[in-house]
Design a protein around this motif. Structure first.
Motif, mmCIF file in Angstrom:
data_model
loop_
_atom_site.group_PDB
_atom_site.id
_atom_site.type_symbol
_atom_site.label_atom_id
_atom_site.label_comp_id
_atom_site.label_asym_id
_atom_site.label_seq_id
_atom_site.Cartn_x
_atom_site.Cartn_y
_atom_site.Cartn_z
ATOM 1 N N VAL A 231 7.658 -8.225 13.956
ATOM 2 C CA VAL A 231 8.629 -7.693 15.035
ATOM 3 C C VAL A 231 8.176 -7.663 16.208
ATOM 4 O O VAL A 231 7.894 -6.502 17.015
ATOM 5 C CB VAL A 231 9.573 -6.726 14.375
ATOM 6 N N PRO A 232 7.997 -8.815 16.813
ATOM 7 C CA PRO A 232 6.912 -8.684 18.383
ATOM 8 C C PRO A 232 7.654 -8.199 19.604
ATOM 9 O O PRO A 232 7.076 -7.748 20.448
ATOM 10 C CB PRO A 232 6.604 -10.247 18.569
ATOM 11 N N HIS A 233 8.845 -7.870 19.592
ATOM 12 C CA HIS A 233 9.523 -7.270 20.676
ATOM 13 C C HIS A 233 9.480 -5.657 20.495
ATOM 14 O O HIS A 233 9.768 -4.859 21.485
ATOM 15 C CB HIS A 233 10.953 -7.824 20.699
ATOM 16 N N LEU A 234 9.160 -5.365 19.338
ATOM 17 C CA LEU A 234 8.910 -3.866 19.137
ATOM 18 C C LEU A 234 7.150 -3.410 19.080
ATOM 19 O O LEU A 234 6.460 -4.365 18.863
ATOM 20 C CB LEU A 234 9.505 -3.053 18.161
ATOM 21 N N TYR A 235 6.974 -2.293 19.284
ATOM 22 C CA TYR A 235 5.362 -1.807 19.281
ATOM 23 C C TYR A 235 5.089 -2.318 17.870
ATOM 24 O O TYR A 235 5.764 -2.261 16.920
ATOM 25 C CB TYR A 235 5.209 -0.250 19.421
ATOM 26 N N PHE A 236 3.768 -2.542 17.710
ATOM 27 C CA PHE A 236 3.339 -3.241 16.390
ATOM 28 C C PHE A 236 3.130 -2.370 15.202
ATOM 29 O O PHE A 236 2.917 -3.018 14.158
ATOM 30 C CB PHE A 236 2.167 -4.073 16.861
ATOM 31 N N TRP A 237 3.107 -1.211 15.429
ATOM 32 C CA TRP A 237 3.221 -0.478 14.281
ATOM 33 C C TRP A 237 4.466 -0.800 13.503
ATOM 34 O O TRP A 237 4.622 -0.188 12.119
ATOM 35 C CB TRP A 237 3.044 1.208 14.456
ATOM 36 N N LYS A 238 5.423 -1.301 13.998
ATOM 37 C CA LYS A 238 6.830 -1.634 13.084
ATOM 38 C C LYS A 238 6.537 -2.948 12.349
ATOM 39 O O LYS A 238 7.445 -3.340 11.422
ATOM 40 C CB LYS A 238 7.967 -1.966 14.191
ATOM 41 N N PRO B 98 13.307 7.734 8.467
ATOM 42 C CA PRO B 98 11.928 7.432 9.098
ATOM 43 C C PRO B 98 11.003 6.851 8.263
ATOM 44 O O PRO B 98 10.834 7.315 6.966
ATOM 45 C CB PRO B 98 11.737 8.857 9.794
ATOM 46 N N GLY B 99 10.092 6.076 8.871
ATOM 47 C CA GLY B 99 8.865 5.905 8.029
ATOM 48 C C GLY B 99 7.672 6.486 8.212
ATOM 49 O O GLY B 99 7.884 7.793 8.549
ATOM 50 N N PHE B 100 6.527 6.072 7.852
ATOM 51 C CA PHE B 100 5.379 6.874 7.812
ATOM 52 C C PHE B 100 4.891 7.417 9.562
ATOM 53 O O PHE B 100 5.055 8.775 9.699
ATOM 54 C CB PHE B 100 4.014 6.105 7.485
ATOM 55 N N TRP B 101 4.927 6.496 10.277
ATOM 56 C CA TRP B 101 4.709 7.179 11.752
ATOM 57 C C TRP B 101 5.749 7.753 12.302
ATOM 58 O O TRP B 101 5.723 8.748 13.288
ATOM 59 C CB TRP B 101 4.171 6.006 12.517
ATOM 60 N N THR C 16 0.870 -1.243 -0.059
ATOM 61 C CA THR C 16 -0.116 -0.047 -0.007
ATOM 62 C C THR C 16 0.789 1.309 0.020
ATOM 63 O O THR C 16 0.401 2.228 -0.326
ATOM 64 C CB THR C 16 -0.941 0.078 1.145
ATOM 65 N N GLY C 17 2.198 1.183 0.319
ATOM 66 C CA GLY C 17 2.974 2.258 0.321
ATOM 67 C C GLY C 17 3.347 2.720 1.739
ATOM 68 O O GLY C 17 4.327 3.619 1.827
ATOM 69 N N TYR C 18 2.610 2.139 3.018
ATOM 70 C CA TYR C 18 3.220 2.408 4.177
ATOM 71 C C TYR C 18 4.555 1.807 4.367
ATOM 72 O O TYR C 18 5.177 0.970 3.899
ATOM 73 C CB TYR C 18 2.182 1.755 4.827
ATOM 74 N N THR C 19 5.288 2.766 5.244
ATOM 75 C CA THR C 19 6.860 1.975 5.444
ATOM 76 C C THR C 19 6.973 2.413 7.055
ATOM 77 O O THR C 19 6.282 3.089 7.858
ATOM 78 C CB THR C 19 7.667 3.159 4.819
ATOM 79 N N ALA C 20 8.153 1.695 7.465
ATOM 80 C CA ALA C 20 8.567 1.785 9.069
ATOM 81 C C ALA C 20 9.941 1.546 9.023
ATOM 82 O O ALA C 20 10.411 0.629 8.089
ATOM 83 C CB ALA C 20 7.813 0.803 9.930
#
Length: 201
Positions: free
Chosen positions: A155-162, A178-181, A116-120
């Protein structure tokens, strides 16, 4: 875009298994997305790794499934304050994909991007060594589209937006990008145990 620190949720109950500021979502799995859920069939899905690698490569659905199977069982943590325990994801360790492209020694970070174009953005160390997966099953069933199916990064050891939904690829870099958020005020790394929710935390 406004970033609010006013997250609300269920009452906080101290639990040594919960990162600070989180609550146990129980059987719930909230659906949170920055974009509209795409209509992406497995036959149309692909995953690519390029950037600072010796051999850039793209895998289709069948080629990805031919890699050694791996799974994650444990917890996931969302920056909006919920945590979910006892999750079971099936797929392939990201290490198996990276082994096939041979990252350069200068690579330090990755940008994960969606169809979709989202990045992290992520440090390379956070997605290697058995710490990240490309998954297409949840609890023994195909991963639902609203949760990132047909395949997502976890990447479960980080917040799930990653953990990028509808994952399309990784670009390896020698710097952080930097990504989207992250570009909208969220923390560059996102460690739940250190409450790295926002830039400056």
């Amino acid at each position: 875009m406004n970033i609010t620190r006013g997250f609300t949720g269920r009452p906080r109950v101290h639990d040594p298994g919960l990162p600070p500021g989180q609550y146990d979502a129980g059987d719930d799995w909230p659906v949170l997305s920055a974009e509209v859920t795409p209509d992406l069939a497995p036959a149309d899905w692909s995953f690519r790794i390029d950037g600072l690698v010796a051999e850039p490569r793209t895998w289709d659905w069948e080629q990805a499934h031919a890699l050694p199977a791996s799974s994650y069982e444990g917890a996931i943590h969302c920056v909006t304050s919920w945590s979910k325990f006892g999750v079971r994801f099936g797929g392939v360790s990201l290490d198996a994909f990276l082994h096939g492209v041979r990252p350069h020694g200068s690579a330090t970070h990755v940008v994960a991007y969606a169809h979709t174009g989202y990045t992290a953005n992520l440090p390379l160390a956070d997605v290697t060594g058995g710490r990240a997966w490309i998954v297409w099953e949840y609890d023994g069933r195909p991963l639902p589209a609203e949760h990132g199916g047909p395949a997502r990064l976890i990447v479960p050891h980080l917040y799930f937006w990653k953990s990028v939904k509808w994952i399309a690829g990784l670009r390896l870099l020698d710097h952080d990008e930097p990504g989207f958020w992250e570009g909208n005020g969220y923390h560059g790394r996102g460690n739940p145990w250190e409450e790295q929710r926002y830039s400056g935390d």
